[in-house]
Scaffold this motif. Sequence first.
Motif, PDB file in Angstrom:
ATOM      1  N   ARG A   1     -22.411  11.291   7.764  1.00 16.12           N
ATOM      2  CA  ARG A   1     -22.653  12.653   8.223  1.00 16.12           C
ATOM      3  C   ARG A   1     -23.992  13.118   7.700  1.00 16.12           C
ATOM      4  NH1 ARG A   1     -17.320  12.328   6.321  1.00 16.12           N
ATOM      5  NH2 ARG A   1     -16.192  11.590   8.125  1.00 16.12           N
TER       6      ARG A   1
ATOM      7  N   ASP B   1      -6.472   0.337   6.299  1.00 18.75           N
ATOM      8  CA  ASP B   1      -7.229  -0.534   5.412  1.00 18.75           C
ATOM      9  C   ASP B   1      -8.256   0.271   4.633  1.00 18.75           C
ATOM     10  OD1 ASP B   1      -7.356  -3.067   4.557  1.00 18.75           O
ATOM     11  OD2 ASP B   1      -8.180  -3.927   6.390  1.00 18.75           O
ATOM     12  N   GLN B   2      -8.971   1.076   5.367  1.00 19.20           N
ATOM     13  CA  GLN B   2     -10.021   1.894   4.786  1.00 19.20           C
ATOM     14  C   GLN B   2      -9.431   2.889   3.799  1.00 19.20           C
ATOM     15  OE1 GLN B   2     -12.263   2.860   8.218  1.00 19.20           O
ATOM     16  NE2 GLN B   2     -13.881   3.861   7.044  1.00 19.20           N
TER      17      GLN B   2
ATOM     18  N   ALA C   1      -6.687   2.561   2.174  1.00 15.29           N
ATOM     19  CA  ALA C   1      -6.219   1.854   0.981  1.00 15.29           C
ATOM     20  C   ALA C   1      -7.381   1.574   0.042  1.00 15.29           C
ATOM     21  CB  ALA C   1      -5.557   0.546   1.389  1.00 15.29           C
ATOM     22  N   ALA C   2      -8.547   1.298   0.626  1.00 15.81           N
ATOM     23  CA  ALA C   2      -9.701   1.030  -0.218  1.00 15.81           C
ATOM     24  C   ALA C   2     -10.215   2.319  -0.863  1.00 15.81           C
ATOM     25  CB  ALA C   2     -10.812   0.390   0.604  1.00 15.81           C
ATOM     26  N   PHE C   3     -10.069   3.427  -0.156  1.00 20.84           N
ATOM     27  CA  PHE C   3     -10.622   4.682  -0.651  1.00 20.84           C
ATOM     28  C   PHE C   3      -9.730   5.330  -1.701  1.00 20.84           C
ATOM     29  CE2 PHE C   3     -10.887   9.377  -0.030  1.00 20.84           C
ATOM     30  CZ  PHE C   3     -12.131   9.545  -0.614  1.00 20.84           C
ATOM     31  N   ALA C   4      -8.413   5.290  -1.438  1.00 20.65           N
ATOM     32  CA  ALA C   4      -7.499   6.056  -2.266  1.00 20.65           C
ATOM     33  C   ALA C   4      -7.391   5.457  -3.666  1.00 20.65           C
ATOM     34  CB  ALA C   4      -6.124   6.079  -1.616  1.00 20.65           C
ATOM     35  N   VAL C   5      -7.041   6.309  -4.596  1.00 24.52           N
ATOM     36  CA  VAL C   5      -6.867   5.843  -5.966  1.00 24.52           C
ATOM     37  C   VAL C   5      -5.573   5.037  -6.074  1.00 24.52           C
ATOM     38  CG1 VAL C   5      -6.850   6.526  -8.376  1.00 24.52           C
ATOM     39  CG2 VAL C   5      -8.049   7.927  -6.678  1.00 24.52           C
TER      40      VAL C   5
ATOM     41  N   ILE D   1     -11.786  10.444   5.157  1.00 25.57           N
ATOM     42  CA  ILE D   1     -12.345   9.256   5.797  1.00 25.57           C
ATOM     43  C   ILE D   1     -12.740   9.557   7.239  1.00 25.57           C
ATOM     44  CG2 ILE D   1     -11.783   6.985   6.695  1.00 25.57           C
ATOM     45  CD1 ILE D   1     -10.109   6.544   4.236  1.00 25.57           C
TER      46      ILE D   1
ATOM     47  N   GLU E   1     -17.481   9.650   0.193  1.00 21.74           N
ATOM     48  CA  GLU E   1     -16.288   8.933   0.642  1.00 21.74           C
ATOM     49  C   GLU E   1     -16.618   7.470   0.945  1.00 21.74           C
ATOM     50  OE1 GLU E   1     -17.299  11.689   2.225  1.00 21.74           O
ATOM     51  OE2 GLU E   1     -15.737  13.209   1.885  1.00 21.74           O
TER      52      GLU E   1
ATOM     53  N   GLN F   1     -17.408   5.499  -2.139  1.00 22.18           N
ATOM     54  CA  GLN F   1     -16.163   5.288  -2.884  1.00 22.18           C
ATOM     55  C   GLN F   1     -15.350   4.157  -2.251  1.00 22.18           C
ATOM     56  OE1 GLN F   1     -15.479   7.030  -5.654  1.00 22.18           O
ATOM     57  NE2 GLN F   1     -13.735   5.654  -5.941  1.00 22.18           N
ATOM     58  N   THR F   2     -15.203   4.237  -0.923  1.00 20.73           N
ATOM     59  CA  THR F   2     -14.433   3.217  -0.218  1.00 20.73           C
ATOM     60  C   THR F   2     -15.031   1.834  -0.449  1.00 20.73           C
ATOM     61  OG1 THR F   2     -14.114   4.872   1.490  1.00 20.73           O
ATOM     62  CG2 THR F   2     -13.421   2.648   2.015  1.00 20.73           C
TER      63      THR F   2
ATOM     64  N   GLN G   1     -14.293  -1.611  10.464  1.00 21.11           N
ATOM     65  CA  GLN G   1     -13.978  -0.435   9.671  1.00 21.11           C
ATOM     66  C   GLN G   1     -15.100   0.548   9.935  1.00 21.11           C
ATOM     67  OE1 GLN G   1     -12.856  -0.379   5.693  1.00 21.11           O
ATOM     68  NE2 GLN G   1     -11.223  -1.879   5.929  1.00 21.11           N
TER      69      GLN G   1
ATOM     70  N   LYS H   1     -11.352  -6.400  -1.572  1.00 23.67           N
ATOM     71  CA  LYS H   1     -10.736  -6.099  -0.270  1.00 23.67           C
ATOM     72  C   LYS H   1     -11.804  -5.773   0.753  1.00 23.67           C
ATOM     73  CE  LYS H   1      -6.112  -4.346  -1.122  1.00 23.67           C
ATOM     74  NZ  LYS H   1      -5.236  -3.207  -0.898  1.00 23.67           N
TER      75      LYS H   1
ATOM     76  N   ARG I   1     -11.747  -4.305  -5.735  1.00 23.09           N
ATOM     77  CA  ARG I   1     -10.404  -4.841  -5.515  1.00 23.09           C
ATOM     78  C   ARG I   1     -10.447  -6.095  -4.652  1.00 23.09           C
ATOM     79  NH1 ARG I   1      -7.761   0.911  -3.755  1.00 23.09           N
ATOM     80  NH2 ARG I   1      -8.429   2.082  -5.583  1.00 23.09           N
TER      81      ARG I   1
ATOM     82  N   ASN J   1     -14.565   0.631  -4.105  1.00 22.62           N
ATOM     83  CA  ASN J   1     -13.184   0.209  -4.338  1.00 22.62           C
ATOM     84  C   ASN J   1     -12.908  -1.130  -3.687  1.00 22.62           C
ATOM     85  OD1 ASN J   1     -12.683   2.464  -5.776  1.00 22.62           O
ATOM     86  ND2 ASN J   1     -11.550   3.540  -4.163  1.00 22.62           N
ATOM     87  N   ALA J   2     -13.379  -1.264  -2.453  1.00 18.55           N
ATOM     88  CA  ALA J   2     -13.130  -2.515  -1.736  1.00 18.55           C
ATOM     89  C   ALA J   2     -13.760  -3.684  -2.488  1.00 18.55           C
ATOM     90  CB  ALA J   2     -13.690  -2.423  -0.319  1.00 18.55           C
TER      91      ALA J   2
ATOM     92  N   ILE K   1       0.865  -1.182   0.000  1.00 18.66           N
ATOM     93  CA  ILE K   1       0.000   0.000   0.000  1.00 18.66           C
ATOM     94  C   ILE K   1       0.896   1.224   0.000  1.00 18.66           C
ATOM     95  CG2 ILE K   1      -1.736   1.287   1.288  1.00 18.66           C
ATOM     96  CD1 ILE K   1      -2.498  -1.377   2.625  1.00 18.66           C
TER      97      ILE K   1
END
Lengths: 552, 329
Positions: free
Chosen positions: B166, A222-223, A225-229, A240, B12, B15-16, B161, B25, B23, B19-20, A196
């Motif tokens: 909000r 972890d979070q 890593a999942a969020f970032a490009v 986050i 956010e 998106q998270t 996690q 994850k 990927r 992506n998870a 990462i």
Amino acid sequence: MAYKALYRTWRPQKFQDIVGQQHITRTLQNALLQGKVAHAYLFCGPRGTGKTTTAKVLAKALNCLEPASGEPCNHCQNCLAVNEGNSVDVVEIDAASNRGIDEIRDLRERVKFTPSTGRRKVYIIDEVHMLTDQAFNALLKTLEEPPGHVVFVLATTEAHKVPVTILSRCQRFDFRRIKPAEMVERLREVAKGAAIEVNEEALWLIAKAAEGGLRDALSILDQGAAFAVDTVTAGDIHSILGTVQQDILQSMVKFLADGKTGEALQLVSKLADLGKDLRLFTREMTTFLRDLLVDSIEGRGTGEQISNDNLFYLLKLLVQAEQDMKWSSQPGLVLELALVKASRPELGGSLEALTQRVAELERQLASGTLPRSRAPEITMPAEPNPTPTPPSPSRTDPTEEKVPVTPVNKTIKEGISPEKTSLHVGGEDVSGVVRQGWPDLMGDIKNGKKPLWILLNETKPSLEAQGNIVTLFFEDDFDVRRADKPEYKKYLEWLLGKHFSGSWEVRCVHAKKPPLSTLKPEEDPVYTEAVRIFGKDLVILENDPSETGGVK
Amino acid sequence: MPRINEVIGHREIVQTLKNALQRNKVAHAYLFMGPSGVGKQVVARALAGALLCESPIEGDACGHCRSCRQNEGGNHPDLHIVGPVGTSLKIEQIRELQKQVQYKPYQGQRHVYIMEKVDTMTQEAANSFLKTLEEPSGQTVFILSTDQPYALLPTILSRCQQCQFRPLRNQEVVEGLMRYCQLDKDTAKKLAPLSGGSLGRGMLLAEGGAWPLREQALKVSQRLMQMDELEALRLAEELSEDRGQAAECLAILLLWFRDLLIYHYTEDRHLLMNQDKLEMLLDQAQRYRPGLLLAIIEETKQARERILANANTRMTLEALLLKIHSYGG
């Protein structure tokens, strides 16, 4: 293969990898090397500091076939079995789910059996604080003297819930919160191992946000890593966590200190629009203010100066606000209120505001500028006096609206039965009439009862007549006793009946001062009180001494 | 059944999660926390749908496969929804769950548990859940949601996690109102600020559920400063008929006075929540000193908390109104 959270895949497998708990790992390793492993350990400390991990590593090291300097090898079949969680000799018990006495009894039964592949049987009892009282007590004997092949490791976050009898049977190890610096190092390792990309600032942010729990930190990573490009940046972590950059905090503190309420409120609404968590913002504000305060106290303050008192005041308000926001359904409102109070100290009905006002008052008092008015409506008469008696409701006397002006300072000596008093009290004031006829009366007394005449002539008691009661006020106690004789009183009552008709009662009273001579009626507290209650129009002064001149 | 792509706001988080999913994850435990009515359940359902879908498109649920249709009908065998029984989530439920987790999923690859209001978990339940939550077997995913994360054990928090939901932005609420309640844009725009960033609340308002109450509350705000003691007491009696309504009424009043206070300092109309009653608001704004407003807000807030904590509604209201009366009636 399913994805496993970082904190699971990167659970340390050796003592060496356990971060920030050297005081514990060293002790354990030495004990292992010297063969002085105790039979019961208690691991306690906040979440995510490595209690369960250490327990597992210890279990492995005890049973490892090829241990090296107190570390498990992680290759032999015993180590692998523990790592996969299917070792027969290492039993992990979730005390929170198996908390009853039956489970502990079961454990006691099984403790007797010798280990199958390793040297020791290790029981890891996690969340041990959740055992019931009975279960704890059932465990005591086994915990004190278990069979030689058994090692107990108890782990808990809440050591204060564990009975002392358990505590005294274990070697206790307190796990510390992990310092940000140590955490950053570990995070870097993990990030590298998990491929990462993270930049340094983000790591520090994570370490700070995790508040000493490495598991929290890894969860955030972890979070992230999942969020970032691709690379995890501080900005990603900020989004986050919903935290804000330093400069916003700075400008907020400045707004508050300068009393710019409007700007502060606008800033908050902007933050809310950006989707920031206002409670987290408040918490950040408190840490920021705290740092400022510490700097200022140590004389390291830079730039614009805010007084310590002011900083302290802001800090207190925001800490309170953060607490309240936790439970409020309208956290925004709580924060806005706090900000208004923070920027306008004079508004908050706080102790500080009050202190300021008291200080101001004291100053005024000292300099004598405070107007010291003795408003009649608030000053009570200095000496106890009978309150003006309201007219009894049963009476239909037209005069009942006029409040009689009774003299102050009378102490009724004679024991008069209350009913009798209430009968006459509030009667019409006829003092004037009686006083007018008094000289005639005195003439009769002179002829009839000489001693009484001498007494009255010498002492000249002032006189008051109300209804059919005539009261004589003597200045001297001795005179009262001389006059207050049944025969004199009977005689006087008879005389009064003769002169003014009707039946009369005479009372002799000791009064320190002649009640009507020194006090002007307008200043009489009874009079002023009566005026206050009924208004000037309704209160009529009768037998004004200036007109009748009294008995004297 | 909503899909992840259809979720309003929470950029956010969406998106998270996406992506998870893409990927591969996905963590084994998520904690969705945030005020009620902002979409925690919607996101939880969407995530569950995506996790269970047999042929996901870019991580999101396809909406056509058997699993998706089962989800739509609410009868997917591997989707378990656990919520408080009575007032709390009990240890028996957690034990049952632990038993279920041991078995292989019925149909897909994994169990998905949606656990609502986890803050109501009893101490025992929470503690017994810890081990399962940390290392569940297989590919089980737990989605916990709560609006009071601070009532949870720190040990629960640190195992998940954490996704902080909000309050929605105004335009997001507007969008939601237009989509779900078929409101026209102007009405939606007026309603949105009142919802306090909660689409659920906004929808309730749109259905007209809370309107009469609001009118009543605002009438109270107008009378508040002129009434005498007797009227205050009568008003308290009137309001105290229903505890929930009384609390709601105080909440509306709080927002109202908040607006007055904010306007006093900023003179910025965009910061106000009661956008539809601007005139009335501005009219009243001149009548109050900020110190008085602050005192009223504090008292009202406290009264509301007391009512929610089961104090005698009528007495609390009486005390509140008399106090406000004594401030400056």
